[in-house]
Design a protein around this motif. Structure first.
Motif, mmCIF file in Angstrom:
data_model
loop_
_atom_site.group_PDB
_atom_site.id
_atom_site.type_symbol
_atom_site.label_atom_id
_atom_site.label_comp_id
_atom_site.label_asym_id
_atom_site.label_seq_id
_atom_site.Cartn_x
_atom_site.Cartn_y
_atom_site.Cartn_z
ATOM 1 N N PRO A 122 0.176 -1.098 -5.293
ATOM 2 C CA PRO A 122 -1.186 -1.268 -5.799
ATOM 3 C C PRO A 122 -2.021 -2.087 -4.817
ATOM 4 C CG PRO A 122 0.431 -1.736 -7.518
ATOM 5 C CD PRO A 122 1.191 -1.600 -6.238
ATOM 6 N N ALA A 123 -3.209 -1.619 -4.527
ATOM 7 C CA ALA A 123 -4.032 -2.211 -3.467
ATOM 8 C C ALA A 123 -4.354 -3.682 -3.710
ATOM 9 C CB ALA A 123 -5.323 -1.418 -3.311
ATOM 10 N N LYS A 124 -4.521 -4.072 -4.970
ATOM 11 C CA LYS A 124 -4.939 -5.449 -5.276
ATOM 12 C C LYS A 124 -3.786 -6.332 -5.737
ATOM 13 C CE LYS A 124 -9.667 -4.096 -6.501
ATOM 14 N NZ LYS A 124 -10.724 -4.139 -7.548
ATOM 15 N N SER A 125 -2.559 -5.877 -5.545
ATOM 16 C CA SER A 125 -1.415 -6.655 -6.010
ATOM 17 C C SER A 125 -1.277 -7.957 -5.230
ATOM 18 C CB SER A 125 -0.129 -5.842 -5.883
ATOM 19 O OG SER A 125 0.986 -6.619 -6.260
ATOM 20 N N GLU A 126 -0.925 -9.022 -5.936
ATOM 21 C CA GLU A 126 -0.641 -10.304 -5.291
ATOM 22 C C GLU A 126 0.856 -10.553 -5.207
ATOM 23 O OE1 GLU A 126 -2.772 -13.334 -7.322
ATOM 24 O OE2 GLU A 126 -4.754 -12.514 -6.850
ATOM 25 N N GLN A 132 4.303 -6.054 0.920
ATOM 26 C CA GLN A 132 5.001 -5.519 2.089
ATOM 27 C C GLN A 132 4.794 -4.005 2.217
ATOM 28 O OE1 GLN A 132 6.168 -8.181 3.781
ATOM 29 N NE2 GLN A 132 5.450 -9.224 1.924
ATOM 30 N N PHE A 133 4.394 -3.362 1.101
ATOM 31 C CA PHE A 133 4.201 -1.913 1.102
ATOM 32 C C PHE A 133 2.735 -1.506 1.216
ATOM 33 C CE2 PHE A 133 8.333 -2.417 -0.933
ATOM 34 C CZ PHE A 133 9.071 -1.433 -0.300
ATOM 35 N N LEU A 134 1.832 -2.467 1.286
ATOM 36 C CA LEU A 134 0.419 -2.140 1.426
ATOM 37 C C LEU A 134 0.191 -1.348 2.719
ATOM 38 C CD1 LEU A 134 -1.321 -5.441 0.253
ATOM 39 C CD2 LEU A 134 -1.173 -3.264 -0.975
ATOM 40 N N ASP A 135 -0.595 -0.289 2.627
ATOM 41 C CA ASP A 135 -0.911 0.569 3.774
ATOM 42 C C ASP A 135 0.326 1.274 4.330
ATOM 43 O OD1 ASP A 135 -3.595 -0.269 3.645
ATOM 44 O OD2 ASP A 135 -3.129 -2.049 4.843
ATOM 45 N N LYS A 136 1.401 1.314 3.544
ATOM 46 C CA LYS A 136 2.596 2.052 3.934
ATOM 47 C C LYS A 136 2.881 3.109 2.872
ATOM 48 C CE LYS A 136 4.849 -1.731 6.454
ATOM 49 N NZ LYS A 136 3.832 -2.756 6.274
ATOM 50 N N THR A 137 3.574 4.165 3.272
ATOM 51 C CA THR A 137 3.890 5.250 2.355
ATOM 52 C C THR A 137 5.400 5.395 2.223
ATOM 53 O OG1 THR A 137 1.874 6.467 2.907
ATOM 54 C CG2 THR A 137 3.667 7.728 1.928
ATOM 55 N N VAL A 138 5.873 5.493 0.990
ATOM 56 C CA VAL A 138 7.283 5.743 0.716
ATOM 57 C C VAL A 138 7.393 7.162 0.167
ATOM 58 C CG1 VAL A 138 9.306 5.045 -0.621
ATOM 59 C CG2 VAL A 138 7.704 3.313 0.225
ATOM 60 N N THR A 160 3.951 -4.056 -11.227
ATOM 61 C CA THR A 160 4.175 -2.817 -10.488
ATOM 62 C C THR A 160 4.164 -3.107 -8.991
ATOM 63 O OG1 THR A 160 3.146 -1.462 -12.209
ATOM 64 C CG2 THR A 160 3.282 -0.507 -10.009
ATOM 65 N N VAL A 161 5.176 -2.598 -8.275
ATOM 66 C CA VAL A 161 5.220 -2.780 -6.825
ATOM 67 C C VAL A 161 5.133 -1.455 -6.066
ATOM 68 C CG1 VAL A 161 6.408 -4.991 -6.860
ATOM 69 C CG2 VAL A 161 7.749 -2.887 -6.852
ATOM 70 N N LEU A 162 5.429 -0.329 -6.734
ATOM 71 C CA LEU A 162 5.240 0.991 -6.138
ATOM 72 C C LEU A 162 4.668 1.922 -7.195
ATOM 73 C CD1 LEU A 162 8.353 1.907 -3.924
ATOM 74 C CD2 LEU A 162 6.008 1.470 -3.160
ATOM 75 N N GLN A 163 3.723 2.737 -6.805
ATOM 76 C CA GLN A 163 3.121 3.677 -7.742
ATOM 77 C C GLN A 163 2.671 4.932 -7.001
ATOM 78 O OE1 GLN A 163 -0.118 1.411 -9.405
ATOM 79 N NE2 GLN A 163 -1.500 1.850 -7.713
ATOM 80 N N LEU A 164 2.488 5.996 -7.785
ATOM 81 C CA LEU A 164 1.986 7.254 -7.240
ATOM 82 C C LEU A 164 0.473 7.245 -7.375
ATOM 83 C CD1 LEU A 164 4.561 9.683 -8.908
ATOM 84 C CD2 LEU A 164 4.797 8.389 -6.772
ATOM 85 N N GLU A 165 -0.205 7.127 -6.268
ATOM 86 C CA GLU A 165 -1.666 7.148 -6.282
ATOM 87 C C GLU A 165 -2.154 8.576 -6.534
ATOM 88 O OE1 GLU A 165 -3.684 4.719 -6.166
ATOM 89 O OE2 GLU A 165 -2.593 3.003 -5.305
ATOM 90 N N LEU A 166 -3.304 8.700 -7.159
ATOM 91 C CA LEU A 166 -3.879 10.007 -7.461
ATOM 92 C C LEU A 166 -4.937 10.357 -6.425
ATOM 93 C CD1 LEU A 166 -4.298 9.569 -11.324
ATOM 94 C CD2 LEU A 166 -2.284 10.292 -10.038
ATOM 95 N N SER A 167 -4.907 11.607 -5.982
ATOM 96 C CA SER A 167 -5.891 12.075 -5.010
ATOM 97 C C SER A 167 -6.040 13.579 -5.167
ATOM 98 C CB SER A 167 -5.438 11.735 -3.575
ATOM 99 O OG SER A 167 -4.245 12.424 -3.264
#
Length: 236
Positions: A122-126, A132-138, A160-167
């Motif tokens: 999530p982009a705004k996660s603290e 560590q996963f910001l701007d990275k793709t799994v 949440t630390v990993l999620q499926l973004e919608l596009s």
């Protein structure tokens, strides 16, 4: 050091990869996770774990242990239900809900696998792990269990630390009926063509597939639960 942990019977003279056997300790004579275990990893359990194993894991966590749990979309031989290991119930105590939902993506071409996704944080996660996963793709290749943080205050904070973004090229539908996995491409294509079915199953928010748990009193990490196991082994 990484070692396997077995709750089975230790056979004398058996040689092979590093394997540790759980020992009976205390007056109860119950087998326990070794005291020197830094982080317990439960990866890809595809059948129900024995009660003594689940009890030992619970005692380990109650004693301040840390754990990584990797689940997956594992179905029975008849494609009638998901196979649960018992970890699904155990992680509820820590604010993690493992649902019976699994995502499929609407295919764009004939070679497009509806089970394949790109996951990110999530982009705004603290959360320190999520960042560590910001701007990275799994790459998630064969779908995943939907894993959500439970929105209740208590001893643990789940995020949440990993999620499926919608596009536009990652339109996600959610389902519970594992029988559709017999022909996942035909099913996803059918939903794409059926406007009513699409509206009923369409996810309108990012789909969480991994949750991290922190103790609220010490702010220390305690657990991460992933809805997929295969992503930790594939070369992609």
């Amino acid at each position: 050091d990484v070692a396997g942990l077995s709750f089975g019977i230790e056979l004398p003279g058996l040689k092979g990869d590093k394997l540790i056997y759980a020992k009976e300790t205390g007056t109860t004579k119950k087998k326990n996770v070794p005291d020197d275990c830094d982080t317990l990893i439960v990866a890809g359990a595809s059948r129900e774990l024995k009660a003594e194993v689940l009890d030992a894991i619970e005692r380990f966590m109650d004693g301040g242990g840390r754990m990584l749990v990797f689940l997956d979309v594992v179905v029975d031989d008849t494609f009638s239900k998901l196979q649960n290991s018992g970890m699904e119930e155990l992680v509820k105590r820590y604010g993690v809900e493992v649902t019976n939902d699994f995502p499929l993506r609407l295919p764009n071409t004939q070679r497009d696998d509806p089970r394949a996704f790109r996951a990110t944080a999530p982009a705004k996660s603290e959360n320190l792990l999520a960042r560590q996963f910001l701007d990275k793709t799994v790459l998630i290749k064969r779908s995943a269990r939907v894993v959500r943080p439970v929105e209740t205050p208590g001893r643990y904070k789940a995020e949440t630390v990993l999620q499926l973004e919608l596009s536009r090229d990652q339109i996600v539908i959610l389902d519970k009926d594992v029988s559709v996995l017999k022909d996942y491409f035909g099913y996803a294509l059918g939903v794409k063509r059926d406007q009513a079915a699409l509206m009923a199953k369409l996810s309108r928010t990012p789909v969480p597939i991994a949750v991290a748990v922190t103790s609220t009193d010490t702010n220390k990490p305690r657990m991460v639960v992933f809805g997929d196991t295969e992503f930790i082994t594939n070369r992609d």
